[in-house]
Scaffold this motif. Structure first.
Motif, PDB file in Angstrom:
ATOM      1  N   VAL A 182      -5.604  13.089  -4.102  1.00 41.61           N
ATOM      2  CA  VAL A 182      -5.837  11.648  -3.969  1.00 41.61           C
ATOM      3  C   VAL A 182      -5.427  11.151  -2.582  1.00 41.61           C
ATOM      4  O   VAL A 182      -6.082  10.255  -2.025  1.00 41.61           O
ATOM      5  CB  VAL A 182      -5.117  10.853  -5.078  1.00 41.61           C
ATOM      6  CG1 VAL A 182      -5.690  11.181  -6.441  1.00 41.61           C
ATOM      7  CG2 VAL A 182      -3.621  11.094  -5.068  1.00 41.61           C
ATOM      8  N   LEU A 183      -4.385  11.707  -2.000  1.00 41.71           N
ATOM      9  CA  LEU A 183      -3.980  11.284  -0.662  1.00 41.71           C
ATOM     10  C   LEU A 183      -5.014  11.717   0.383  1.00 41.71           C
ATOM     11  O   LEU A 183      -5.267  10.994   1.354  1.00 41.71           O
ATOM     12  CB  LEU A 183      -2.598  11.843  -0.317  1.00 41.71           C
ATOM     13  CG  LEU A 183      -1.445  11.272  -1.149  1.00 41.71           C
ATOM     14  CD1 LEU A 183      -0.125  11.946  -0.779  1.00 41.71           C
ATOM     15  CD2 LEU A 183      -1.327   9.754  -0.979  1.00 41.71           C
ATOM     16  N   ALA A 184      -5.629  12.883   0.177  1.00 43.85           N
ATOM     17  CA  ALA A 184      -6.697  13.316   1.075  1.00 43.85           C
ATOM     18  C   ALA A 184      -7.893  12.364   0.978  1.00 43.85           C
ATOM     19  O   ALA A 184      -8.524  12.021   1.996  1.00 43.85           O
ATOM     20  CB  ALA A 184      -7.120  14.742   0.745  1.00 43.85           C
ATOM     21  N   ALA A 185      -8.218  11.918  -0.239  1.00 36.97           N
ATOM     22  CA  ALA A 185      -9.321  10.963  -0.415  1.00 36.97           C
ATOM     23  C   ALA A 185      -9.017   9.648   0.299  1.00 36.97           C
ATOM     24  O   ALA A 185      -9.897   9.050   0.933  1.00 36.97           O
ATOM     25  CB  ALA A 185      -9.565  10.720  -1.901  1.00 36.97           C
ATOM     26  N   LEU A 186      -7.775   9.203   0.226  1.00 39.70           N
ATOM     27  CA  LEU A 186      -7.389   7.966   0.910  1.00 39.70           C
ATOM     28  C   LEU A 186      -7.435   8.137   2.421  1.00 39.70           C
ATOM     29  O   LEU A 186      -7.778   7.193   3.154  1.00 39.70           O
ATOM     30  CB  LEU A 186      -5.987   7.544   0.463  1.00 39.70           C
ATOM     31  CG  LEU A 186      -5.894   7.048  -0.988  1.00 39.70           C
ATOM     32  CD1 LEU A 186      -4.436   6.944  -1.422  1.00 39.70           C
ATOM     33  CD2 LEU A 186      -6.591   5.693  -1.135  1.00 39.70           C
ATOM     34  N   ALA A 187      -7.100   9.329   2.911  1.00 40.14           N
ATOM     35  CA  ALA A 187      -7.185   9.588   4.352  1.00 40.14           C
ATOM     36  C   ALA A 187      -8.633   9.519   4.827  1.00 40.14           C
ATOM     37  O   ALA A 187      -8.929   8.969   5.902  1.00 40.14           O
ATOM     38  CB  ALA A 187      -6.583  10.952   4.670  1.00 40.14           C
ATOM     39  N   VAL A 188      -9.550  10.060   4.032  1.00 40.54           N
ATOM     40  CA  VAL A 188     -10.974   9.954   4.367  1.00 40.54           C
ATOM     41  C   VAL A 188     -11.396   8.491   4.397  1.00 40.54           C
ATOM     42  O   VAL A 188     -12.145   8.052   5.285  1.00 40.54           O
ATOM     43  CB  VAL A 188     -11.829  10.742   3.358  1.00 40.54           C
ATOM     44  CG1 VAL A 188     -13.318  10.462   3.573  1.00 40.54           C
ATOM     45  CG2 VAL A 188     -11.552  12.228   3.487  1.00 40.54           C
ATOM     46  N   ALA A 189     -10.901   7.717   3.433  1.00 39.06           N
ATOM     47  CA  ALA A 189     -11.244   6.292   3.384  1.00 39.06           C
ATOM     48  C   ALA A 189     -10.744   5.552   4.614  1.00 39.06           C
ATOM     49  O   ALA A 189     -11.407   4.630   5.104  1.00 39.06           O
ATOM     50  CB  ALA A 189     -10.654   5.661   2.124  1.00 39.06           C
ATOM     51  N   PRO A 212       0.805  -1.223   0.000  1.00 38.97           N
ATOM     52  CA  PRO A 212       0.000   0.000   0.000  1.00 38.97           C
ATOM     53  C   PRO A 212       0.839   1.275   0.000  1.00 38.97           C
ATOM     54  O   PRO A 212       0.451   2.273  -0.620  1.00 38.97           O
ATOM     55  CB  PRO A 212      -0.826  -0.115   1.283  1.00 38.97           C
ATOM     56  CG  PRO A 212      -0.890  -1.568   1.562  1.00 38.97           C
ATOM     57  CD  PRO A 212       0.424  -2.108   1.103  1.00 38.97           C
ATOM     58  N   ALA A 213       1.977   1.243   0.680  1.00 38.48           N
ATOM     59  CA  ALA A 213       2.844   2.426   0.694  1.00 38.48           C
ATOM     60  C   ALA A 213       3.371   2.715  -0.709  1.00 38.48           C
ATOM     61  O   ALA A 213       3.358   3.873  -1.168  1.00 38.48           O
ATOM     62  CB  ALA A 213       3.997   2.217   1.665  1.00 38.48           C
ATOM     63  N   LEU A 214       3.825   1.680  -1.397  1.00 35.53           N
ATOM     64  CA  LEU A 214       4.284   1.862  -2.773  1.00 35.53           C
ATOM     65  C   LEU A 214       3.127   2.278  -3.676  1.00 35.53           C
ATOM     66  O   LEU A 214       3.302   3.106  -4.583  1.00 35.53           O
ATOM     67  CB  LEU A 214       4.918   0.571  -3.290  1.00 35.53           C
ATOM     68  CG  LEU A 214       6.274   0.187  -2.693  1.00 35.53           C
ATOM     69  CD1 LEU A 214       6.716  -1.189  -3.195  1.00 35.53           C
ATOM     70  CD2 LEU A 214       7.326   1.243  -3.032  1.00 35.53           C
ATOM     71  N   GLY A 215       1.960   1.700  -3.432  1.00 32.64           N
ATOM     72  CA  GLY A 215       0.785   2.057  -4.228  1.00 32.64           C
ATOM     73  C   GLY A 215       0.411   3.516  -4.042  1.00 32.64           C
ATOM     74  O   GLY A 215       0.062   4.208  -5.004  1.00 32.64           O
ATOM     75  N   ALA A 216       0.480   4.016  -2.806  1.00 36.18           N
ATOM     76  CA  ALA A 216       0.157   5.420  -2.545  1.00 36.18           C
ATOM     77  C   ALA A 216       1.138   6.338  -3.252  1.00 36.18           C
ATOM     78  O   ALA A 216       0.747   7.376  -3.817  1.00 36.18           O
ATOM     79  CB  ALA A 216       0.155   5.684  -1.040  1.00 36.18           C
ATOM     80  N   LEU A 217       2.417   5.965  -3.242  1.00 36.00           N
ATOM     81  CA  LEU A 217       3.424   6.770  -3.935  1.00 36.00           C
ATOM     82  C   LEU A 217       3.159   6.781  -5.435  1.00 36.00           C
ATOM     83  O   LEU A 217       3.219   7.839  -6.088  1.00 36.00           O
ATOM     84  CB  LEU A 217       4.815   6.215  -3.645  1.00 36.00           C
ATOM     85  CG  LEU A 217       5.989   6.903  -4.368  1.00 36.00           C
ATOM     86  CD1 LEU A 217       6.060   8.373  -3.985  1.00 36.00           C
ATOM     87  CD2 LEU A 217       7.295   6.189  -4.045  1.00 36.00           C
ATOM     88  N   ALA A 218       2.836   5.613  -5.991  1.00 40.10           N
ATOM     89  CA  ALA A 218       2.577   5.527  -7.430  1.00 40.10           C
ATOM     90  C   ALA A 218       1.345   6.337  -7.818  1.00 40.10           C
ATOM     91  O   ALA A 218       1.347   7.055  -8.830  1.00 40.10           O
ATOM     92  CB  ALA A 218       2.400   4.062  -7.834  1.00 40.10           C
ATOM     93  N   VAL A 219       0.284   6.241  -7.008  1.00 37.01           N
ATOM     94  CA  VAL A 219      -0.939   6.992  -7.313  1.00 37.01           C
ATOM     95  C   VAL A 219      -0.679   8.493  -7.231  1.00 37.01           C
ATOM     96  O   VAL A 219      -1.179   9.275  -8.055  1.00 37.01           O
ATOM     97  CB  VAL A 219      -2.067   6.569  -6.346  1.00 37.01           C
ATOM     98  CG1 VAL A 219      -3.238   7.541  -6.421  1.00 37.01           C
ATOM     99  CG2 VAL A 219      -2.541   5.160  -6.678  1.00 37.01           C
ATOM    100  N   ALA A 220       0.101   8.902  -6.240  1.00 35.89           N
ATOM    101  CA  ALA A 220       0.435  10.325  -6.117  1.00 35.89           C
ATOM    102  C   ALA A 220       1.195  10.821  -7.347  1.00 35.89           C
ATOM    103  O   ALA A 220       0.939  11.917  -7.858  1.00 35.89           O
ATOM    104  CB  ALA A 220       1.256  10.566  -4.853  1.00 35.89           C
TER     105      ALA A 220
END
Length: 257
Positions: A212-219, A186-194
């Motif tokens: 997108v990171l804010a959306a993931l934080a809400v999730a 997930p950490a690598l995925g978050a970096l890639a999505v960013a």
């Protein structure tokens, strides 16, 4: 199981779980499920390329709102509407104010209640409105936004399957995938999505990743609430998180653009 066969089976499971790709099913067990959930953002990115291409093509032939509606419909078709169904079932269970097994029983009902209908209408309207806005923007930025938002939605499902998050039921998709993903993927995925989101807001490359990171934080906060209410994750919960994060990512990318 050897690494290469597990990876191949994980790719197949990821494709058949998140898309309607005509892929032959491979071995399905918890190890394979963990690989599939770790690969979810990559599958989302591929799906995003298809949807982004469809938006740009339709936008060249029809008004932006029509292009957006076609793209939203294609997205539902290519995922069998499973994530939308999960969103409706999850919101119906939340709206019942019941907890644990009683809430899970509501999620298993074949019909959609009023809360679920409203959730579907709101999400589909928002996605259509955002895509209509993107259809009128610079093509590379629009494509980047669709790819990043679609990948972020699938990353949310992988985050929900991380170790320590239980399954709500002893059977079903939730039981298969719960707790199968470590923190590395997930950490690598978050970096890639960013990184994928950076070109979505020309001139302000930091705003796409922030959206997108804010959306993931809400999730992440929503996931904690759902686990408290239901006792863990289910396939419906994963679908709900996919749609919520995809929609929030779209909104963030448009509002910051």
């Amino acid at each position: 199981m050897p690494t290469e066969p597990r990876l191949a089976d994980g790719v197949r499971l990821a494709l058949t779980t998140f898309t309607t790709a005509p892929v032959r099913a491979g071995r399905v067990d918890r190890a394979t499920a963990g690989t599939a959930m770790a690969l979810a953002p990559a599958v989302g990115a591929l799906l995003g390329v298809v949807l982004g291409g469809a938006l740009l093509l339709a936008g060249a032939l029809a008004p932006p709102l029509v292009a957006a509606g076609v793209t939203v419909g294609l997205g539902a078709l290519l995922t069998r509407g499973l994530h939308l169904d999960g969103l409706a079932d999850t919101v119906d269970a939340l709206g019942s104010y019941r907890r644990g097994p009683a809430a899970l029983e509501i999620m298993k009902q074949p019909d959609v209640g009023p809360f679920g209908v409203v959730a579907l209408v709101v999400v589909l309207l928002l996605q259509t409105a955002v895509l209509a806005e993107l259809a009128g923007r610079d093509a590379p930025a629009a494509l980047a936004a669709v790819v990043a938002a679609t990948a972020a939605g699938r990353l949310a499902a992988g985050l929900a399957c991380r170790r320590g998050v239980p399954a709500a039921r002893p059977e079903g998709l939730g039981a298969l995938v719960a707790g199968t993903v470590g923190w590395g993927a997930p950490a690598l995925g978050a970096l890639a999505v960013a990184l994928l989101a950076a070109p979505a807001v020309p001139g302000r490359p930091w705003q796409g990743p922030l959206a997108v990171l804010a959306a993931l934080a809400v999730a992440a906060g929503l996931l904690r609430h759902l686990v408290r209410r239901f006792g863990g994750i289910t396939g419906d919960v994963l679908g709900a998180l996919v749609e919520v994060v995809t929609t929030l990512s779209y909104l963030g990318l448009v509002l910051t653009g």
